[in-house]
Design an enzyme around this catalytic site. Sequence first.
Site, PDB file in Angstrom:
ATOM      1  N   THR A 173       0.862  -1.185   0.000  1.00 15.49           N
ATOM      2  CA  THR A 173       0.000   0.000   0.000  1.00 15.49           C
ATOM      3  C   THR A 173       0.893   1.227   0.000  1.00 15.49           C
ATOM      4  OG1 THR A 173       0.007   0.094   2.392  1.00 15.49           O
ATOM      5  CG2 THR A 173      -1.830  -1.045   1.375  1.00 15.49           C
ATOM      6  N   GLU A 200      -5.949  -3.479   0.862  1.00 10.95           N
ATOM      7  CA  GLU A 200      -6.134  -4.466   1.946  1.00 10.95           C
ATOM      8  C   GLU A 200      -7.386  -5.311   1.763  1.00 10.95           C
ATOM      9  OE1 GLU A 200      -5.217  -1.363   2.300  1.00 10.95           O
ATOM     10  OE2 GLU A 200      -3.935  -1.040   4.046  1.00 10.95           O
ATOM     11  N   LYS A 210     -12.810  19.341  10.583  1.00 11.79           N
ATOM     12  CA  LYS A 210     -13.480  19.438  11.879  1.00 11.79           C
ATOM     13  C   LYS A 210     -13.711  20.904  12.215  1.00 11.79           C
ATOM     14  CE  LYS A 210     -11.962  14.999  13.471  1.00 11.79           C
ATOM     15  NZ  LYS A 210     -10.701  14.361  13.160  1.00 11.79           N
ATOM     16  N   TRP A 216     -18.303  17.670  11.812  1.00 12.00           N
ATOM     17  CA  TRP A 216     -17.504  17.264  10.663  1.00 12.00           C
ATOM     18  C   TRP A 216     -18.093  17.789   9.359  1.00 12.00           C
ATOM     19  CZ3 TRP A 216     -16.138  11.351  11.567  1.00 12.00           C
ATOM     20  CH2 TRP A 216     -15.313  11.259  12.701  1.00 12.00           C
TER      21      TRP A 216
HETATM   22  P1  AMP Z   1      -5.764   1.970  -2.140  1.00 17.93           P
HETATM   23  O1  AMP Z   1      -5.427   0.957  -1.137  1.00 17.93           O
HETATM   24  O2  AMP Z   1      -4.580   2.690  -2.677  1.00 17.93           O
HETATM   25  O3  AMP Z   1      -6.643   1.418  -3.196  1.00 17.93           O
HETATM   26  O4  AMP Z   1      -6.611   3.110  -1.395  1.00 17.93           O
HETATM   27  C1  AMP Z   1      -7.793   2.816  -0.720  1.00 17.93           C
HETATM   28  C2  AMP Z   1      -8.507   4.095  -0.354  1.00 17.93           C
HETATM   29  O5  AMP Z   1      -8.904   4.812  -1.511  1.00 17.93           O
HETATM   30  C3  AMP Z   1      -9.793   3.878   0.405  1.00 17.93           C
HETATM   31  O6  AMP Z   1      -9.590   3.609   1.762  1.00 17.93           O
HETATM   32  C4  AMP Z   1     -10.521   5.190   0.155  1.00 17.93           C
HETATM   33  O7  AMP Z   1     -10.067   6.207   1.023  1.00 17.93           O
HETATM   34  C5  AMP Z   1     -10.093   5.548  -1.241  1.00 17.93           C
HETATM   35  N1  AMP Z   1     -11.148   5.160  -2.198  1.00 17.93           N
HETATM   36  C6  AMP Z   1     -11.188   4.072  -2.986  1.00 17.93           C
HETATM   37  N2  AMP Z   1     -12.300   4.072  -3.747  1.00 17.93           N
HETATM   38  C7  AMP Z   1     -12.998   5.198  -3.427  1.00 17.93           C
HETATM   39  C8  AMP Z   1     -14.239   5.770  -3.852  1.00 17.93           C
HETATM   40  N3  AMP Z   1     -14.996   5.211  -4.794  1.00 17.93           N
HETATM   41  N4  AMP Z   1     -14.634   6.924  -3.265  1.00 17.93           N
HETATM   42  C9  AMP Z   1     -13.874   7.528  -2.323  1.00 17.93           C
HETATM   43  N5  AMP Z   1     -12.696   7.039  -1.891  1.00 17.93           N
HETATM   44  C10 AMP Z   1     -12.259   5.893  -2.428  1.00 17.93           C
END
Ligand code: AMP
Length: 546
Positions: free
Chosen positions: A190, A335, A443, A448
Amino acid sequence: MHGLMMDTPLLITDLIRFADRNHGDTEIVSKTVEGEIHRYAYREAHARARRLAKALQALGVKASDRVGTLAWNGYRHYELYYAISGIGAVINTINPRLFPEQIAYISNHAENTALFFDLTFVPLVEKLAPQLKTIRHYVLMTDRAHMPARSAPGGSIPNLQCYEELMAKQDERFDWPSFDERTAAALCYTSGTTGNPKGVLYSHRSTILHAYGAALPDALDLSARDAVLPVVPMFHANAWSLPYACTMVGAKMVFPGPHLDGKSVYELIEQEKVTLSAGVPTVWLMLLQHLAATKSKFSTLDRTVIGGSACPPAMIRAFQEDYGVTVFHAWGMTEMSPLGTVGSLKAKQATLSKEEQRAVQAKQGRGIFGVEMKIVDEEGKDLPWDGKRFGNLLVKGPWIASGYMKGEGGNPLKDGWFPTGDVATIDPDGYMQITDRSKDVIKSGGEWISSIDLENIAVAHPAVQEAAVIGIRHPKWDERPIVVAVKKAGQALSREELLKFYEGKIAKWWMPDDVVFVEELPHTATGKLSKLTLREKFKDYRLPTA
Ligand code: AMP
C-alpha cells in the site's frame, strides 16, 4: 457432523485451466510497449504460462519465493500472474510510479529473488539495481530483437535476461502442482501516506473468493459476452481482480499497456469492441475530454467501473447522459483485494427520476457478499444505517487483510474488524457513502464537514476541471474548508462565482471560507489527490475569515 463434499483447494491456476478448456479461443489483446497490437487466446496464454512456470523453476524460483514485477497491463504480465502463483511462489507487483527509494524498499522488504520488467523501466532498473539486494535474476519482458545491446545501456543491469529466450528453452508439458489454498499468491504494497509502504499478502483462497464476488451481476457484472479493458493497472491491487475474474467467466480481455491517454484508450475501446472498462476518475477525465474535443461517441462500451477515489456526480452524468454508458461506482482498498462495495440500482429504484438514480449511484455502492461492514463513532459504538450518521468504517471477510507482511505495523484489527480509515454513512438499503478519509475530514466547531461533498459540488461547475477541499486552521472554529481548484482551459471563473455556486446546495456552515485557483493539483502514485502535499503547501495559508 461434517458435510460430505469434496475439499478441493481453491487455486489460481484452476482459473486459467478452466478458461483454456471452456473459452480456449477467446482473445486476450494487448497494446504493447512498442505500440503494436499482440493477440492470442486463453489456450495459448495457458500454454505460455506453463512454459513460464518451467522457466521460473529453471531460474531456481521455489515455492514461497517472491518475484517482483515492474510492468504495465499486458499479456506477459498476465502470464506472470499465473505462472508465479501457479508454482506456489508469490508475485510482488510493484507500482513503478512510486519514488525509486520506495521501490527499492519494497523489493528489499519482500526479498524478491527475481525481477521482471517492461522495456519502459530499463532506465529505472539500471538506476535501482545497486540498491536491490536480493535480486538474482533481472528479466526484461521482451524478445531478443528489443534487448538493449550488452555493452550499451542495460549492460549495467547484472545478469540481464530476455523473457522470450527463457520461454524458448522450455516446452509446455507441465502439470500445475496442488497445494494448500491458504498459500500466499500475490503481494501488493500500500502506498501509505505516512511511513514505509506495507505489504498486503493475498492467498489463493482469498483471490478466488474475491474473483467470484467481483464477477457477480451487482458487482462488476462480468460474463463470457464481455470484452473488458482494465485501465486500472495490474500493479494496483491486482487491477481490481480483472485478470482473475475475467478468466473465471471467459471474458475477452484488452490490455492497454502504457498507452493511457484519452485518444489511445478511446481507439482501443472502439477497435476491440470493448463493453466494460475500469479505472480511476483521473483516467476517465482524460477520456471524457478527448470525446468532447473530437465529438466522438462509443459504439460498444456499455458499462464502466469508476473507483479508487470518489467519482464526481458530474462524471456519472456525462457518461450516462452524453454517452449512454452506465457507471458502477466502486470502493475498496489494497487491503480488501480490493473490492468492498459497488453501486448498482435495485428494482425498486427503476422508477426513480434520472437525477434521483444518479444520487444513489454517486454513493460508493452496496457491499458484495463476502464483505461485512459497520460504522462506529469515536468510542467504537455501532451507528445506525440511516444514511445520515457518519462514522469510522470497519470491514470483515475472507478477502480482507488480517495483518501486513512480516507483521509490519502490528495487528491492524480491532475486535476482528479491519479499520478502513474511511468515514462513511450507510443507508437503510445498504448503500455506503464515503464522506472522507478520516485524516481529511474537516473538523469545524466540533462537527464534521465532508471534503468529498464540497469537491463534488465544485467539479459540477462547468468551468472547473478538478478541485480539492482541505481544512485550514481557524482560531475560533478549529478548521474551516477552502477549495483549491483547477479551471478548465480557456474558462474564466472568479472566487465569488464559485462560492455563489455552493449556495442552496449545502448547509450554511459548510460554505468554504475561500477559493484558490491553481494550475495543477498534486496526485499520488495511484492517481488519488494528494491532500497531504496540499496541506503541506497551504500550511501557512491565512484564511480571510481568521
Ligand atoms: P488503495 O489501497 O490505494 O486502493 O486506497 C484505498 C482508499 O482509496 C480507500 O480507503 C478510500 O479512502 C479511497 N477510495 C477508494 N475508492 C474510493 C471511492 N470510490 N470513493 C472515495 N474514496 C475511495
